[in-house]
Design an enzyme around this catalytic site. Structure first.
Site, mmCIF file in Angstrom:
data_model
loop_
_atom_site.group_PDB
_atom_site.id
_atom_site.type_symbol
_atom_site.label_atom_id
_atom_site.label_comp_id
_atom_site.label_asym_id
_atom_site.label_seq_id
_atom_site.Cartn_x
_atom_site.Cartn_y
_atom_site.Cartn_z
ATOM 1 N N ALA A 65 1.315 -1.160 -0.088
ATOM 2 C CA ALA A 65 0.331 0.298 0.115
ATOM 3 C C ALA A 65 0.878 0.971 -0.004
ATOM 4 C CB ALA A 65 -0.775 0.354 1.128
ATOM 5 N N GLY A 108 0.003 -4.986 0.161
ATOM 6 C CA GLY A 108 -0.369 -5.330 -0.004
ATOM 7 C C GLY A 108 -0.456 -6.726 -1.749
ATOM 8 N N GLU A 111 -0.864 -9.245 -0.940
ATOM 9 C CA GLU A 111 -1.993 -10.061 -0.907
ATOM 10 C C GLU A 111 -2.756 -10.184 -2.078
ATOM 11 O OE1 GLU A 111 -2.791 -6.318 2.111
ATOM 12 O OE2 GLU A 111 -3.307 -8.185 3.673
ATOM 13 N N GLU A 131 3.956 -5.465 7.675
ATOM 14 C CA GLU A 131 3.215 -4.556 7.608
ATOM 15 C C GLU A 131 4.010 -4.430 8.938
ATOM 16 O OE1 GLU A 131 2.301 -6.595 5.720
ATOM 17 O OE2 GLU A 131 0.500 -5.859 4.411
HETATM 18 N N1 DAK Z 1 4.450 3.762 -0.986
HETATM 19 C C1 DAK Z 1 4.725 4.670 -1.287
HETATM 20 N N2 DAK Z 1 6.366 4.586 -1.673
HETATM 21 C C2 DAK Z 1 6.910 3.625 -2.583
HETATM 22 C C3 DAK Z 1 6.888 2.794 -0.992
HETATM 23 C C4 DAK Z 1 5.493 2.086 -0.499
HETATM 24 N N3 DAK Z 1 4.818 0.902 -0.251
HETATM 25 N N4 DAK Z 1 7.494 1.365 -1.782
HETATM 26 C C5 DAK Z 1 8.785 2.154 -2.091
HETATM 27 N N5 DAK Z 1 8.372 3.456 -2.245
HETATM 28 C C6 DAK Z 1 8.847 4.477 -3.124
HETATM 29 C C7 DAK Z 1 9.986 4.905 -2.018
HETATM 30 O O1 DAK Z 1 10.073 5.563 -1.064
HETATM 31 C C8 DAK Z 1 11.343 5.680 -3.466
HETATM 32 O O2 DAK Z 1 10.885 6.251 -3.371
HETATM 33 P P1 DAK Z 1 11.785 8.338 -3.276
HETATM 34 O O3 DAK Z 1 12.641 8.193 -2.354
HETATM 35 O O4 DAK Z 1 12.647 7.255 -4.802
HETATM 36 O O5 DAK Z 1 11.261 9.194 -4.186
HETATM 37 C C9 DAK Z 1 11.062 4.427 -4.636
HETATM 38 O O6 DAK Z 1 9.390 3.883 -3.992
HETATM 39 C C10 DAK Z 1 11.752 3.578 -4.512
HETATM 40 O O7 DAK Z 1 12.136 3.330 -3.334
HETATM 41 P P2 DAK Z 1 13.506 2.776 -2.566
HETATM 42 O O8 DAK Z 1 14.375 3.233 -2.612
HETATM 43 O O9 DAK Z 1 13.146 2.264 -0.764
HETATM 44 O O10 DAK Z 1 13.820 1.419 -3.026
HETATM 45 P P3 DAK Z 1 15.445 0.168 -2.055
HETATM 46 O O11 DAK Z 1 15.467 -0.837 -3.956
HETATM 47 O O12 DAK Z 1 16.036 0.831 -2.012
HETATM 48 O O13 DAK Z 1 13.757 -0.717 -1.281
HETATM 49 C C11 DAK Z 1 11.720 -1.731 -0.631
HETATM 50 C C12 DAK Z 1 12.648 -0.968 -1.824
HETATM 51 C C13 DAK Z 1 10.539 -2.653 -1.919
HETATM 52 C C14 DAK Z 1 12.564 -2.632 -0.046
HETATM 53 C C15 DAK Z 1 11.726 -0.282 -0.235
HETATM 54 O O14 DAK Z 1 10.973 0.638 -1.162
HETATM 55 C C16 DAK Z 1 10.667 -0.598 1.166
HETATM 56 O O15 DAK Z 1 11.125 -1.152 2.056
HETATM 57 N N6 DAK Z 1 9.210 -0.612 0.097
HETATM 58 C C17 DAK Z 1 8.083 -0.051 1.590
HETATM 59 C C18 DAK Z 1 7.534 -1.634 1.548
HETATM 60 C C19 DAK Z 1 6.617 -2.154 2.201
HETATM 61 O O16 DAK Z 1 7.064 -1.367 3.875
HETATM 62 N N7 DAK Z 1 5.355 -1.965 1.884
HETATM 63 C C20 DAK Z 1 4.352 -2.434 2.949
HETATM 64 C C21 DAK Z 1 3.536 -1.758 2.988
HETATM 65 S S1 DAK Z 1 1.958 -1.256 3.935
HETATM 66 C C22 DAK Z 1 -6.031 -2.116 3.238
HETATM 67 C C23 DAK Z 1 -5.295 -2.794 2.262
HETATM 68 C C24 DAK Z 1 -4.038 -2.904 2.194
HETATM 69 C C25 DAK Z 1 -3.004 -2.729 3.032
HETATM 70 C C26 DAK Z 1 -3.220 -1.818 4.401
HETATM 71 C C27 DAK Z 1 -4.890 -1.655 4.601
HETATM 72 N N8 DAK Z 1 -7.080 -2.356 3.779
HETATM 73 C C28 DAK Z 1 -7.687 -2.452 2.922
HETATM 74 C C29 DAK Z 1 -7.792 -0.962 4.809
HETATM 75 C C30 DAK Z 1 -1.475 -3.353 2.728
HETATM 76 C C31 DAK Z 1 -0.454 -2.702 3.688
HETATM 77 C C32 DAK Z 1 0.990 -2.480 2.813
HETATM 78 O O17 DAK Z 1 1.217 -2.784 2.261
#
Ligand code: DAK
Length: 257
Positions: A65, A108, A111, A131
């Site tokens: 997400a 997400g 998922e 998460e």
């Molecule tokens: N959201 C926003 N931006 C993101 C992102 C995300 N999930 N993942 C990556 N980005 C952005 C980074 O901020 C970066 O942006 P800039 O700095 O260039 O502006 C760009 O994408 C490239 O990312 P990185 O520079 O970090 O790239 P790396 O290769 O170094 O690392 C990475 C890649 C995937 C390991 C890292 O970006 C990372 O850890 N990202 C976050 C992963 C994460 O935590 N995902 C889970 C999010 S929580 C719901 C339904 C679903 C959900 C919730 C509620 N409902 C129905 C209510 C789901 C929740 C989630 O998914």
């Protein structure tokens, strides 16, 4: 219909949907999810489509997400948006969805991948539910579908550490069907989707529904459900055509009736 966060195409009887926010690794913002559901439902209602291919980019299927959107939202705002309802609609798509997954499939994104019926992964895929590292938990079925897909122990480890697994590990624990080189994952998934799309459409949909029921129903109830589907298909024209074609040693011409 023009979209900003996804792109769409079709090949033969396959509808191809590509998540398209590469700069932020296809992070799933509200607009993307709403465009995705709109297009999936449109393809589901299109009689010229037999299967759907869902993909992202080589670097990311989807990194979860969009954290920018989630960071400031209050619990009440998220509840009022009713984001869960839109995700539920993805799980109600009746045509088979083949996932072509490369790079990050996190949160997400994982998922969404688990909503695909069959997944062809590239060997670069990195799959997980991180998460917990953000102080939250999966919200679109992660705890439920992951346990069903890989078993309780493996799911617990992934959910409680937030650490992702590799494509090969995902293959070992049954989370994806096949792992191929990155140059081949899209092509392989498309080939599979075309193969499914050429099958009799009613049988495809009834089989998908029955197989999904196996995750929810006790065995005998599932068997009863299956039997009703079997009777239903016996009444179809495609059943007559399929069997006739076999006896006449020719290729069947299925119409979806
Ligand atoms: N959201 C926003 N931006 C993101 C992102 C995300 N999930 N993942 C990556 N980005 C952005 C980074 O901020 C970066 O942006 P800039 O700095 O260039 O502006 C760009 O994408 C490239 O990312 P990185 O520079 O970090 O790239 P790396 O290769 O170094 O690392 C990475 C890649 C995937 C390991 C890292 O970006 C990372 O850890 N990202 C976050 C992963 C994460 O935590 N995902 C889970 C999010 S929580 C719901 C339904 C679903 C959900 C919730 C509620 N409902 C129905 C209510 C789901 C929740 C989630 O998914």
């Amino acid at each position: 219909m023009t979209y900003e966060c996804i792109s769409v195409a079709r090949e033969d009887r396959v509808g191809i949907v590509t998540l398209n926010r590469p700069k932020i690794l296809n992070a799933l913002n509200l607009q993307l999810v709403s465009e995705l559901v709109h297009e999936l439902e449109r393809l589901d209602n299109d009689p010229d489509i037999g299967a759907i291919l869902l993909t992202g980019g080589d670097k990311a299927f989807a990194a979860g997400a969009d954290i920018n959107e989630m960071a400031e939202a209050s619990a009440i705002e998220i509840m009022k948006r009713d984001q869960f309802a839109v995700w539920d609609r993805i799980s109600r798509i009746s045509k088979p969805i083949v996932g072509a997954v490369s790079g990050f499939a996190l949160g997400g994104g994982c998922e969404l991948m688990m909503n695909c019926d069959i997944v062809i992964a590239s060997e670069t895929a990195v799959i997980g539910q991180p998460e917990i590292k953000l102080g939250v938990m999966p919200g679109a079925g992660g705890t439920q579908r992951l346990v069903r897909a890989v078993g309780l122990r493996k799911a617990m480890e992934m959910l409680l550490t937030g650490e992702p697994i590799s494509a090969q590990e995902a293959l070992r624990c049954g989370l994806v069907n096949r792992v191929v080189p990155v140059e081949a994952y899209f092509r392989e998934a498309l080939k599979l989707a075309k193969q499914i799309a050429a099958q009799p459409p009613l049988a495809v949909q009834v089989i998908k529904k029955a197989a999904l029921k196996a995750e929810d129903l006790p065995l005998q109830d599932g068997m009863d459900y299956e039997r009703n589907g079997f009777y239903l298909l016996l009444a179809s024209e495609d059943r007559r055509e399929g069997m006739q074609a076999f006896l006449e040693k020719r290729k069947p011409r299925f119409t979806g009736n």
